[in-house]
Design an enzyme around this catalytic site. Sequence first.
Site, PDB file in Angstrom:
ATOM      1  CE  LYS A 171      -2.190   1.618   3.938  1.00 15.21           C
ATOM      2  NZ  LYS A 171      -3.599   1.789   4.819  1.00 15.21           N
TER       3      LYS A 171
HETATM    4  C1  5RP Z   1      -2.052   5.026   8.376  1.00 14.48           C
HETATM    5  C2  5RP Z   1      -2.754   3.914   7.445  1.00 14.48           C
HETATM    6  C3  5RP Z   1      -3.907   4.184   6.811  1.00 14.48           C
HETATM    7  O1  5RP Z   1      -4.643   3.104   6.788  1.00 14.48           O
HETATM    8  C4  5RP Z   1      -3.812   4.650   5.339  1.00 14.48           C
HETATM    9  O2  5RP Z   1      -3.324   5.877   5.259  1.00 14.48           O
HETATM   10  C5  5RP Z   1      -4.931   4.907   4.615  1.00 14.48           C
HETATM   11  O3  5RP Z   1      -5.748   5.765   4.948  1.00 14.48           O
HETATM   12  P1  5RP Z   1      -5.874   7.161   4.399  1.00 14.48           P
HETATM   13  O4  5RP Z   1      -6.664   6.967   3.135  1.00 14.48           O
HETATM   14  O5  5RP Z   1      -6.840   7.982   5.211  1.00 14.48           O
HETATM   15  O6  5RP Z   1      -4.535   7.676   4.030  1.00 14.48           O
HETATM   16  O7  5RP Z   1      -1.990   2.858   7.121  1.00 14.48           O
HETATM   17  O8  5RP Z   1      -0.852   4.313   8.841  1.00 14.48           O
END
Ligand code: 5RP
Length: 277
Positions: A171
């Site tokens: 991610k």
């Molecule tokens: C923070 C994360 C969150 O899950 C990630 O940032 C996703 O959320 P957003 O779309 O609000 O950025 O891993 O460490």
Amino acid sequence: MDFGIKNRLSKIFSPKTGRTVMLAVDHGYFQGPTTGLRDMKNIVPLVPQADCLFVTRGILRTSIDPATGTSICLRVSGGPSILGELSNEDITTSMEEALRLNASGVGMSIFVGAKNEDRTISNLGRLINEAQRYGMPVLAITAVGKEMARDGRYLGLACRMAAEIGANIVKTYYCEDFHKVVEGCPVPIVIAGGKKLPEMDALQMTEDAIRAGARGVDMGRNIFQSDSPAGMMKAVRAIVHKGATAREAFDIYQAGRKKASAAEAVDENENKNMEKV
Ligand code: 5RP
């Protein structure tokens, strides 16, 4: 890849489209009661619309219906708060717990280029070694933190490192030339949404990421901080799973918003009528 990992991955990525809409609601593990997540009841109606919920064990136990049909990816790292050194994370949740909670995946952050870079990478390695034994997919999260330069070169480096260590999913954040980040990463990439944007911009970013090869989103604030979280969920799903454009998805969001306003007006009227009784 063995059956267990493949089977669990099929609970995260829709077997029909090969893509996923993950709803990220783990922010409280370092940010506390973030706007939109103060009362986790607000999240409950969104859960069935997600392919997978990215969540900590604490919120899972207290706030999520165990009968949910939505798969779970468990945030298993933590330590520092938003006030501290974010890269100082460790693994906080055991594999046994992830199995007990019937997770379809586990996720942790790595902090490439930050103070504790090497420790977070070796934590990822250890988590993957253990997860591998139980057929549990691992999601590695890159580039959390304001000071990270979120450009193609940096994200390409961080995503590739995560994949080389053995992450099954990465991610990261969207950036210019995102296709290069995707090309350099041999495992599926999903994007985080980042800080709240106007809805049209968030949807455009989603469309651009999917066109550049992202396999979906793991999105939080741009959904749960929207004035129509349910509308945004539907809109993001339309882009990810049906190939809708951002413009078409924006119409879906607006329809959801109108529906929510109409329902609120009915509630308000009913409350007024009750006051008269
Ligand atoms: C923070 C994360 C969150 O899950 C990630 O940032 C996703 O959320 P957003 O779309 O609000 O950025 O891993 O460490």
